[in-house]
Scaffold this motif. Structure first.
Motif, PDB file in Angstrom:
ATOM      1  N   GLN A  81       0.835  -1.188   0.000  1.00 51.75           N
ATOM      2  CA  GLN A  81       0.000   0.000   0.000  1.00 51.75           C
ATOM      3  C   GLN A  81       0.877   1.247   0.000  1.00 51.75           C
ATOM      4  OE1 GLN A  81      -1.900  -0.991   3.793  1.00 51.75           O
ATOM      5  NE2 GLN A  81      -1.149   0.954   4.646  1.00 51.75           N
ATOM      6  N   HIS A 126      -4.246   4.583  -6.722  1.00 51.06           N
ATOM      7  CA  HIS A 126      -4.227   3.686  -5.566  1.00 51.06           C
ATOM      8  C   HIS A 126      -4.953   4.319  -4.382  1.00 51.06           C
ATOM      9  CE1 HIS A 126      -2.765   0.915  -2.509  1.00 51.06           C
ATOM     10  NE2 HIS A 126      -2.255   1.943  -1.845  1.00 51.06           N
ATOM     11  N   ARG A 130      -8.468   3.054  -2.555  1.00 51.98           N
ATOM     12  CA  ARG A 130      -8.492   2.744  -1.117  1.00 51.98           C
ATOM     13  C   ARG A 130      -9.349   3.713  -0.319  1.00 51.98           C
ATOM     14  NH1 ARG A 130      -3.318   3.203   1.729  1.00 51.98           N
ATOM     15  NH2 ARG A 130      -4.425   2.175   3.429  1.00 51.98           N
TER      16      ARG A 130
END
Length: 248
Positions: A81, A126, A130
């Motif tokens: 992440q 990303h 998320r």
């Protein structure tokens, strides 16, 4: 406070980037170092690991979108992440406009503006997926004021201010993507070594005088850590930090 966040830092091979990497790693964060000088990155990675921190590096030129995307991909492969993107890389070859140092102008635009935009582009998908993330961009006091020799540099740093504010107002509340702008005054870094105008170099050499003491890179690192440590419901949108003795 211990935070288990994953942080990318560009311009991490020296100065504010390196100081921030060591401080954040000591606080429990996982660091991906990015810069062009692999030997410096290797040394910094080893220092962090020997101190008990977690760090890896990826050689990256911020003026290449493809390399910035590869940096983000490497971070995801390594840590799974990306929580924080710190767009720290920058150059400051200030000069009088009459010198027509067009190559320096182009380099500042490529590194200081495009490098920030490419950093955002690399991590935003990303973070958007998320619904969480924090993008920290570096402007400068020169993004707020202009002085002789700083016109182009100030323009690039003002652009970073506008980009960061645009990122903030465009982000929906449900996305939870925070945007922070850091605008330092005079800091003791290698930034001044990028100056090529022979009329300007003496002024750069005088910055460390007793009359105008520069900030230490560690002091900027402390401010970045403070911004990251705020709860998800709080965003430090902009911080201007100068040496107490700096008037401009």
């Amino acid at each position: 406070m211990t935070l288990t966040k994953t942080v990318i830092i560009t311009g991490a091979s020296s100065g504010m980037g390196a100081a921030t990497a060591e401080l954040l790693a000591a606080s429990g964060m996982k660091i991906m170092l990015a810069a062009r000088r692999e030997d410096r990155l290797q040394q910094l990675t080893e220092r962090i690991r020997q101190a008990g921190g977690i760090a890896n590096y990826h050689v990256t030129d911020v003026t290449s979108l493809e390399q910035m995307q590869a940096l983000a991909a490497a971070t995801l492969d390594t840590y799974g992440q990306i929580d924080v993107m710190i767009n720290n890389a920058g150059i400051m070859p200030i000069s009088f406009i009459r010198k027509l140092k067009v190559d320096d102008w182009d380099r500042m635009i490529d590194v200081n503006i495009k490098g920030v935009l490419y950093g955002i582009a690399a991590v935003y998908p990303h973070m958007e997926a998320r619904k969480e993330g924090h993008i920290i961009n570096f402007s400068s006091i020169a993004g707020h004021v202009t002085f002789p020799t700083s016109a182009v540099y100030s323009a690039t740093k003002h652009a970073v201010r506008i980009i960061t504010e645009g990122l903030r107002i465009e982000s929906r509340p449900d996305q939870h993507i925070r945007a922070t702008l850091i605008s330092p005054g005079a800091v003791q870094t290698e930034l001044y070594k990028t100056v090529t105008d022979e009329e300007v170099v003496p002024a750069m050499d005088a910055l460390g005088s007793a009359e105008w003491k520069q900030l230490d890179a560690q002091e900027i690192a402390n401010i970045i850590k403070f911004a990251i440590e705020q709860p998800a419901s709080t965003t430090i949108n902009e911080i201007i930090v100068r040496p107490t003795s700096q008037s401009l």
